[in-house]
Design a protein around this motif. Structure first.
Motif, mmCIF file in Angstrom:
data_model
loop_
_atom_site.group_PDB
_atom_site.id
_atom_site.type_symbol
_atom_site.label_atom_id
_atom_site.label_comp_id
_atom_site.label_asym_id
_atom_site.label_seq_id
_atom_site.Cartn_x
_atom_site.Cartn_y
_atom_site.Cartn_z
ATOM 1 N N VAL A 163 0.835 -1.202 0.000
ATOM 2 C CA VAL A 163 0.000 0.000 0.000
ATOM 3 C C VAL A 163 0.871 1.255 0.000
ATOM 4 C CG1 VAL A 163 -1.699 1.322 1.322
ATOM 5 C CG2 VAL A 163 -1.958 -1.142 1.093
ATOM 6 N N HIS A 164 1.965 1.220 0.747
ATOM 7 C CA HIS A 164 2.906 2.345 0.743
ATOM 8 C C HIS A 164 3.468 2.555 -0.662
ATOM 9 C CE1 HIS A 164 6.669 4.393 2.721
ATOM 10 N NE2 HIS A 164 6.001 5.193 1.912
ATOM 11 N N ALA A 165 3.823 1.443 -1.322
ATOM 12 C CA ALA A 165 4.329 1.535 -2.691
ATOM 13 C C ALA A 165 3.262 2.091 -3.630
ATOM 14 C CB ALA A 165 4.791 0.159 -3.167
ATOM 15 N N LEU A 166 2.003 1.726 -3.387
ATOM 16 C CA LEU A 166 0.905 2.255 -4.200
ATOM 17 C C LEU A 166 0.782 3.765 -4.004
ATOM 18 C CD1 LEU A 166 -1.492 1.666 -6.071
ATOM 19 C CD2 LEU A 166 -2.900 1.277 -4.038
ATOM 20 N N GLY A 167 0.952 4.218 -2.761
ATOM 21 C CA GLY A 167 0.918 5.656 -2.500
ATOM 22 C C GLY A 167 2.028 6.381 -3.234
ATOM 23 N N ILE A 168 3.213 5.782 -3.253
ATOM 24 C CA ILE A 168 4.329 6.370 -4.001
ATOM 25 C C ILE A 168 4.009 6.410 -5.489
ATOM 26 C CG2 ILE A 168 6.745 6.061 -4.655
ATOM 27 C CD1 ILE A 168 6.510 7.035 -1.873
ATOM 28 N N ALA A 169 3.338 5.359 -5.992
ATOM 29 C CA ALA A 169 2.960 5.326 -7.410
ATOM 30 C C ALA A 169 2.016 6.478 -7.755
ATOM 31 C CB ALA A 169 2.298 3.986 -7.745
ATOM 32 N N VAL A 170 1.137 6.826 -6.813
ATOM 33 C CA VAL A 170 0.241 7.967 -7.014
ATOM 34 C C VAL A 170 1.054 9.251 -7.140
ATOM 35 C CG1 VAL A 170 -1.555 9.379 -5.929
ATOM 36 C CG2 VAL A 170 -1.730 6.893 -5.877
ATOM 37 N N LEU A 171 2.089 9.380 -6.304
ATOM 38 C CA LEU A 171 2.956 10.556 -6.384
ATOM 39 C C LEU A 171 3.701 10.610 -7.721
ATOM 40 C CD1 LEU A 171 4.667 11.077 -2.914
ATOM 41 C CD2 LEU A 171 2.643 12.162 -3.864
ATOM 42 N N ILE A 172 4.158 9.456 -8.174
ATOM 43 C CA ILE A 172 4.870 9.410 -9.453
ATOM 44 C C ILE A 172 3.957 9.883 -10.578
ATOM 45 C CG2 ILE A 172 5.884 7.843 -11.165
ATOM 46 C CD1 ILE A 172 6.995 6.214 -8.851
ATOM 47 N N TYR A 173 2.706 9.435 -10.540
ATOM 48 C CA TYR A 173 1.747 9.864 -11.560
ATOM 49 C C TYR A 173 1.530 11.372 -11.489
ATOM 50 C CZ TYR A 173 -2.512 10.233 -14.310
ATOM 51 O OH TYR A 173 -3.446 10.601 -15.256
ATOM 52 N N LYS A 174 1.377 11.878 -10.275
ATOM 53 C CA LYS A 174 1.153 13.318 -10.091
ATOM 54 C C LYS A 174 2.322 14.130 -10.632
ATOM 55 C CE LYS A 174 1.189 16.738 -6.319
ATOM 56 N NZ LYS A 174 0.090 17.636 -6.666
ATOM 57 N N LEU A 175 3.539 13.709 -10.305
ATOM 58 C CA LEU A 175 4.718 14.474 -10.689
ATOM 59 C C LEU A 175 5.025 14.366 -12.183
ATOM 60 C CD1 LEU A 175 7.069 13.603 -7.682
ATOM 61 C CD2 LEU A 175 5.701 15.660 -8.009
ATOM 62 N N SER A 176 4.773 13.197 -12.752
ATOM 63 C CA SER A 176 5.125 12.990 -14.154
ATOM 64 C C SER A 176 4.053 13.481 -15.116
ATOM 65 C CB SER A 176 5.413 11.506 -14.419
ATOM 66 O OG SER A 176 4.279 10.712 -14.099
ATOM 67 N N ALA B 68 -3.963 13.835 -1.401
ATOM 68 C CA ALA B 68 -4.873 13.199 -0.439
ATOM 69 C C ALA B 68 -4.829 11.682 -0.570
ATOM 70 C CB ALA B 68 -6.299 13.709 -0.657
ATOM 71 N N HIS B 69 -4.812 11.168 -1.818
ATOM 72 C CA HIS B 69 -4.723 9.718 -2.031
ATOM 73 C C HIS B 69 -3.436 9.168 -1.427
ATOM 74 C CE1 HIS B 69 -8.175 10.328 -4.382
ATOM 75 N NE2 HIS B 69 -7.634 10.434 -5.575
ATOM 76 N N TYR B 70 -2.344 9.900 -1.625
ATOM 77 C CA TYR B 70 -1.043 9.451 -1.120
ATOM 78 C C TYR B 70 -1.041 9.380 0.407
ATOM 79 C CZ TYR B 70 3.758 10.028 0.528
ATOM 80 O OH TYR B 70 4.940 9.916 1.222
ATOM 81 N N VAL B 71 -1.517 10.424 1.071
ATOM 82 C CA VAL B 71 -1.510 10.447 2.534
ATOM 83 C C VAL B 71 -2.472 9.400 3.089
ATOM 84 C CG1 VAL B 71 -1.900 11.866 4.579
ATOM 85 C CG2 VAL B 71 -0.853 12.877 2.558
ATOM 86 N N PHE B 72 -3.600 9.205 2.411
ATOM 87 C CA PHE B 72 -4.532 8.166 2.859
ATOM 88 C C PHE B 72 -3.886 6.790 2.731
ATOM 89 C CE2 PHE B 72 -7.998 5.121 1.938
ATOM 90 C CZ PHE B 72 -8.694 5.219 3.135
ATOM 91 N N ALA B 73 -3.139 6.566 1.642
ATOM 92 C CA ALA B 73 -2.427 5.296 1.472
ATOM 93 C C ALA B 73 -1.432 5.087 2.608
ATOM 94 C CB ALA B 73 -1.719 5.257 0.119
ATOM 95 N N LEU B 74 -0.755 6.166 3.027
ATOM 96 C CA LEU B 74 0.157 6.075 4.169
ATOM 97 C C LEU B 74 -0.600 5.661 5.433
ATOM 98 C CD1 LEU B 74 2.562 9.159 3.900
ATOM 99 C CD2 LEU B 74 3.008 6.779 3.278
ATOM 100 N N GLY B 75 -1.785 6.255 5.629
ATOM 101 C CA GLY B 75 -2.584 5.923 6.796
ATOM 102 C C GLY B 75 -2.991 4.461 6.818
ATOM 103 N N VAL B 76 -3.415 3.950 5.654
ATOM 104 C CA VAL B 76 -3.804 2.540 5.556
ATOM 105 C C VAL B 76 -2.596 1.642 5.799
ATOM 106 C CG1 VAL B 76 -4.677 0.747 4.005
ATOM 107 C CG2 VAL B 76 -5.726 3.023 3.999
ATOM 108 N N ALA B 77 -1.447 2.016 5.213
ATOM 109 C CA ALA B 77 -0.230 1.227 5.389
ATOM 110 C C ALA B 77 0.187 1.180 6.855
ATOM 111 C CB ALA B 77 0.894 1.795 4.536
ATOM 112 N N ARG B 78 0.101 2.327 7.520
ATOM 113 C CA ARG B 78 0.485 2.372 8.937
ATOM 114 C C ARG B 78 -0.464 1.520 9.784
ATOM 115 N NH1 ARG B 78 3.869 7.030 9.103
ATOM 116 N NH2 ARG B 78 5.170 6.695 7.272
#
Length: 272
Positions: free
Chosen positions: A55-68, A195-205
């Motif tokens: 899930v943490h990796a999925l959150g990072i993937a969301v960031l990659i999409y946002k940045l790219s 928001a998706h990224y931070v929520f993914a962090l919350g789920v991962a934690r």
């Protein structure tokens, strides 16, 4: 659709009117109910830790999409990403020298993508970086974590340096999201991908916390003995619980926003 939203809105309104103690009690009850559900559904609780990493990796993937794709890093905390890179690098070192397993591979992939995010924010998309909003002083968390790791660390047979590093990455992971929460506190408006990224962090934690709690229950406290003696076993559990509750409030407003059909998350005063 409107009819289906009314009960959710009514519950949300009722929750918003409750005093902090009632909200805290309901959060604890909800967390315990979720733990019972996971214990019934997931038979191998080690899978929860793997799921947390995924899930943490999925959150990072969301960031990659946002940045790219969107070519902007607005709303992201560079300091949180740097703290994440630090604890991942230290944890990766500990994993290699202490126990090489699937978590080593997952941490390697997550660290690589986190470093890419840092590179994009610091160099490629610097013009959209909200440096004035990312004003959390990271030495407030790094120094206490370092000092605490010197005092309270595992009592296993590993080298003292490795045990201190292990403790440091556990403590730092628990508070690494604080700069990101400060950015959101300063802006009050959180765009969807952040928001998706931070929520993914919350789920991962939460999944990581559930993994430790259920392992302790399954072994009837044997896991705590395996971790060593003294305060260290308790600090591991406390760190997992702390990082879960740090994001709990944000996750509540995220879910409320999603069910309310809002694309942009607006945080009321006092949140995070």
């Amino acid at each position: 659709m409107k009819a289906s939203k009314r009960p959710i809105q009514a519950v949300a309104t009722w929750l918003r009117r409750q005093p902090p103690k009632v909200k805290a009690f309901l959060a604890v009850v909800s967390g315990m109910a979720a733990l019972v559900f996971l214990r019934m559904v997931v038979h191998d609780h080690d899978n929860l830790f793997v799921a947390a990493e995924a899930v943490h990796a999925l959150g990072i993937a969301v960031l990659i999409y946002k940045l790219s794709k969107e070519k902007t890093c607005a709303g992201l905390s560079l300091k949180s990403q740097e703290l994440t890179a630090v604890f991942l690098a230290v944890r990766l070192y500990c994993s290699v020298v202490m126990e090489y397993d699937i978590h080593t591979l997952l941490d390697s992939a997550t660290l690589a993508t986190t470093l890419w995010v840092i590179y994009m924010i610091r160099f490629k998309l610097r013009s959209s970086y909200m440096e004035d909003k990312d004003n959390f002083a990271i030495y407030y968390v790094v120094i206490p974590c370092a000092v605490l790791s010197l005092v309270i660390h595992p009592s296993t047979h590993h080298h003292i340096i490795n045990r201190i590093c292990w403790a440091f990455c556990v403590y730092l992971e628990a508070v690494s999201v604080l700069p990101q929460l400060r950015v959101m506190q300063n802006t009050k408006i959180v765009e969807p991908f952040t928001a998706h990224y931070v929520f993914a962090l919350g789920v991962a934690r939460f999944l990581s916390c559930a993994h430790w709690v259920l392992q302790v229950l399954d072994t009837r406290g044997g896991l705590l003995t395996a971790l060593g003696y003294g305060l260290w076993p308790s600090m591991v559990l406390l760190s997992e619980i702390v990082q879960t509750f740090i994001l709990a409030d944000f996750c509540y407003y995220y879910v409320k926003s999603v069910f309310g059909g809002q694309l942009v998350l607006r945080l009321p005063s006092g949140v995070v």
